[in-house]
Motif scaffolding. Structure first.
Motif, PDB file in Angstrom:
ATOM      1  N   ASN A 388      -6.600  -0.865  -9.394  1.00 15.93           N
ATOM      2  CA  ASN A 388      -5.643  -1.960  -9.283  1.00 15.93           C
ATOM      3  C   ASN A 388      -5.512  -2.397  -7.827  1.00 15.93           C
ATOM      4  O   ASN A 388      -6.218  -1.901  -6.941  1.00 15.93           O
ATOM      5  CB  ASN A 388      -4.291  -1.568  -9.894  1.00 15.93           C
ATOM      6  CG  ASN A 388      -3.595  -0.446  -9.136  1.00 15.93           C
ATOM      7  OD1 ASN A 388      -3.959  -0.113  -8.008  1.00 15.93           O
ATOM      8  ND2 ASN A 388      -2.575   0.136  -9.754  1.00 15.93           N
ATOM      9  N   ASP A 390      -3.434  -1.751  -5.670  1.00 21.71           N
ATOM     10  CA  ASP A 390      -3.018  -0.665  -4.780  1.00 21.71           C
ATOM     11  C   ASP A 390      -4.127   0.349  -4.548  1.00 21.71           C
ATOM     12  O   ASP A 390      -3.926   1.354  -3.851  1.00 21.71           O
ATOM     13  CB  ASP A 390      -1.799   0.054  -5.356  1.00 21.71           C
ATOM     14  CG  ASP A 390      -0.589  -0.860  -5.469  1.00 21.71           C
ATOM     15  OD1 ASP A 390      -0.486  -1.813  -4.656  1.00 21.71           O
ATOM     16  OD2 ASP A 390       0.245  -0.640  -6.371  1.00 21.71           O
ATOM     17  N   THR A 407       2.542  -1.881 -15.482  1.00 23.75           N
ATOM     18  CA  THR A 407       3.394  -3.028 -15.175  1.00 23.75           C
ATOM     19  C   THR A 407       4.052  -2.773 -13.835  1.00 23.75           C
ATOM     20  O   THR A 407       4.351  -1.624 -13.494  1.00 23.75           O
ATOM     21  CB  THR A 407       4.483  -3.245 -16.246  1.00 23.75           C
ATOM     22  OG1 THR A 407       5.293  -4.378 -15.883  1.00 23.75           O
ATOM     23  CG2 THR A 407       5.363  -2.034 -16.413  1.00 23.75           C
ATOM     24  N   PRO A 408       4.279  -3.802 -13.025  1.00 24.94           N
ATOM     25  CA  PRO A 408       4.943  -3.591 -11.733  1.00 24.94           C
ATOM     26  C   PRO A 408       6.411  -3.209 -11.862  1.00 24.94           C
ATOM     27  O   PRO A 408       6.991  -2.672 -10.929  1.00 24.94           O
ATOM     28  CB  PRO A 408       4.792  -4.949 -11.031  1.00 24.94           C
ATOM     29  CG  PRO A 408       3.714  -5.670 -11.780  1.00 24.94           C
ATOM     30  CD  PRO A 408       3.799  -5.181 -13.193  1.00 24.94           C
ATOM     31  N   PRO A 418       0.646  -1.326 -11.442  1.00 26.47           N
ATOM     32  CA  PRO A 418       0.003  -2.611 -11.742  1.00 26.47           C
ATOM     33  C   PRO A 418      -1.340  -2.364 -12.436  1.00 26.47           C
ATOM     34  O   PRO A 418      -2.065  -1.426 -12.111  1.00 26.47           O
ATOM     35  CB  PRO A 418      -0.210  -3.234 -10.354  1.00 26.47           C
ATOM     36  CG  PRO A 418       0.686  -2.475  -9.428  1.00 26.47           C
ATOM     37  CD  PRO A 418       0.816  -1.103 -10.002  1.00 26.47           C
ATOM     38  N   ARG A 421      -7.045  -6.278 -12.290  1.00 24.51           N
ATOM     39  CA  ARG A 421      -7.221  -7.680 -12.672  1.00 24.51           C
ATOM     40  C   ARG A 421      -8.128  -7.811 -13.894  1.00 24.51           C
ATOM     41  O   ARG A 421      -7.995  -8.758 -14.677  1.00 24.51           O
ATOM     42  CB  ARG A 421      -7.815  -8.461 -11.504  1.00 24.51           C
ATOM     43  CG  ARG A 421      -6.859  -8.633 -10.325  1.00 24.51           C
ATOM     44  CD  ARG A 421      -7.489  -9.480  -9.237  1.00 24.51           C
ATOM     45  NE  ARG A 421      -7.776 -10.824  -9.720  1.00 24.51           N
ATOM     46  CZ  ARG A 421      -8.401 -11.747  -8.998  1.00 24.51           C
ATOM     47  NH1 ARG A 421      -8.836 -11.452  -7.778  1.00 24.51           N
ATOM     48  NH2 ARG A 421      -8.624 -12.957  -9.495  1.00 24.51           N
TER      49      ARG A 421
END
Length: 465
Positions: A388, A390, A407-408, A418, A421
């Motif tokens: 992700n 991070d 999920t953030p 997160p 993508r």
């Protein structure tokens, strides 16, 4: 005791590991005096490598085995051509393992057994099961020595001739895959290199193949024989067989470790659950060995069942969760049985169809896709690897017995991560067995799903739901 697991093959040992790491009081019982001694199921498919990564044994498996060599065909003592055993499958960020790993089954079981012992799990050998009885509270398992054991649930992982399956009255529906007798044996061989899977097939389609077993000094002999052939599994019998079809001399076969004969068959248990008893592995489905699907499907049975048993036993999920084991695994086993048969008949190539990375549960009642326009990863799909924003690798985040929230924003105090993508937009809740259970545009509805699956229960990891 919480769970009695009957059979210490790959299925039973994998389930024992998964239960032990969840703190479930489980006992694996095995009729034999020791682990299975043969190489039979030697192919570890990429999806099963992902499972073994999670169970903490992939490094040991890789050390115990190696890659598959190309196949070399021989005729009249001369090599004809060499072909790869598998069509290549491209690796990417989401699929780090794409090539089958060869590990002799006896080595696989040694690795799993060592891991189970490391986690404090138990195996009792020489404990042949003769039957069982169940009631509303649990299962009483009966042994050949006259003793019994009591557990809340029992799992039949005792092979194609399962005593437990018969005891609960479950039939198997199936048919022969090939009328020819087959045999498999582990031999010491000289006069052949260990860089190829050597194949000696006659014009009638019968013959032998000698595959160097990675991580050992043995070759695995596989043979397809004419109908009516008397199978001789002695060292002298196997020497005659090899010299009949190949250019090798009898003296080139210097030792025999193990041998077995069989008739390829495809069969599926009519049910995978009867009350408090579950069927897994060969007790539930029997495959042709072609394509290396049987052991892998069996291990994934265990991987599907372990977290569900633990959630119910710890009162984090309702008992109805256990119904989803048969709901998910029986259709999957039926599809893989058909695939194995098609590979056996040469209708499907080994490769993308056999690596098992496309297996999923979109039709399951545990798959809740609430987005109007789902992205590439949907509820029921295998959750891919990837990093992700991070820099967190997903397989590192998934590793362990927990659920993982992507999920953030936190949910009920649970911190999420997160998603990469590559997953597309949305919120994802990843099951302990690496499949997306729930997906939504926001977290609305997630708590209801968690309540029926135990996702937000006690014992969740810091980065997991």
């Amino acid at each position: 005791m919480d769970v009695a697991v009957v059979g210490a093959g790959p299925t039973g040992l994998a389930l024992g590991i998964d239960l032990a790491r969840r703190g479930v009081d489980a006992l694996v019982v095995e009729a034999g005096e020791k682990l299975f001694p043969g190489s039979r199921g030697k192919g570890i498919q990429p999806r099963t490598q992902e499972v073994f990564d999670d169970l903490g044994v992939l490094g040991a498996m890789r050390a115990a085995g190696g890659p598959y060599p190309p196949q070399r065909f021989w005729k009249n003592g001369e090599p004809l051509e060499t072909k790869p055993m598998f069509d290549a499958v491209a690796a990417d960020e989401g699929t780090p393992y794409t090539e089958p790993l060869m590990v002799a089954q006896w080595r696989t079981q040694e690795v799993l057994y060592a891991r189970l012992r490391e986690l404090g799990g138990r195996v009792e050998f020489g404990r042949a099961v003769t039957g069982l009885d169940q009631d509303a509270r649990g299962v009483t398992v009966r042994f050949a020595d006259g003793t019994t054991a009591r557990a809340r649930y029992a799992v039949a992982a005792d092979g194609g001739r399962s005593t437990v399956r018969r005891a609960v009255g479950v039939g198997m529906t199936g048919e022969p895959v090939d009328p020819s007798p087959f045999l498999v044996a582990d031999l010491r061989v000289r006069g052949l290199d260990r860089d190829h899977w050597h194949t000696f097939i006659g014009d009638d389609g019968h013959g032998v193949a000698l595959c160097p077993l990675a991580g050992t000094d043995d070759f695995q002999l596989g043979a397809r024989l004419p109908e009516g052939t008397e199978v001789d599994l002695s060292l002298e019998g196997l020497r005659r067989l090899v010299t009949t079809y190949s250019h090798l001399d009898a003296a080139d076969i210097t030792g025999l470790r193990w041998a077995s004969d069989f008739r390829p068959r495809a069969a599926l248990a009519d049910r995978f659950r009867v009350g408090r008893v579950f069927l897994a592995g060969d007790a539930a489905h029997v495959h042709s060995p072609a394509g290396g699907q049987g052991l892998n499907t069996s291990v994934q049975d265990a991987y599907n069942l372990g977290w569900k048993l633990a959630a119910v036993l710890t009162d984090r999920a309702p008992e109805a969760l256990l119904d989803t084991y048969e709901e998910e695994r029986r259709p999957n086993a039926a599809a893989v049985l058909g695939l194995s048969t098609r590979v056996h008949h040469g209708e499907v190539r080994r490769g993308a169809a056999t690596v098992q990375l496309g297996i999923g549960y979109r039709q399951s009642s545990l798959a809740e896709e609430t987005r109007a326009n789902p992205g590439p990863v949907r509820a029921g799909d295998r959750a891919p690897d990837g990093r992700n924003a991070d820099g967190v690798r997903m397989f590192d985040a998934f590793r362990g017995p927990h659920w993982t929230l992507l999920t953030p924003e936190p949910v009920d105090g649970v911190r999420g991560l997160p998603a990469p993508r590559s997953y597309g937009p949305g919120v994802f809740l990843v099951r302990p067995d690496g499949y997306v259970g729930w997906a939504g545009e926001t977290t609305a509805g997630l708590r209801t799903y968690a309540a029926r699956t135990g996702a937000f229960g006690v014992g969740a990891g810091a980065d997991a739901a």
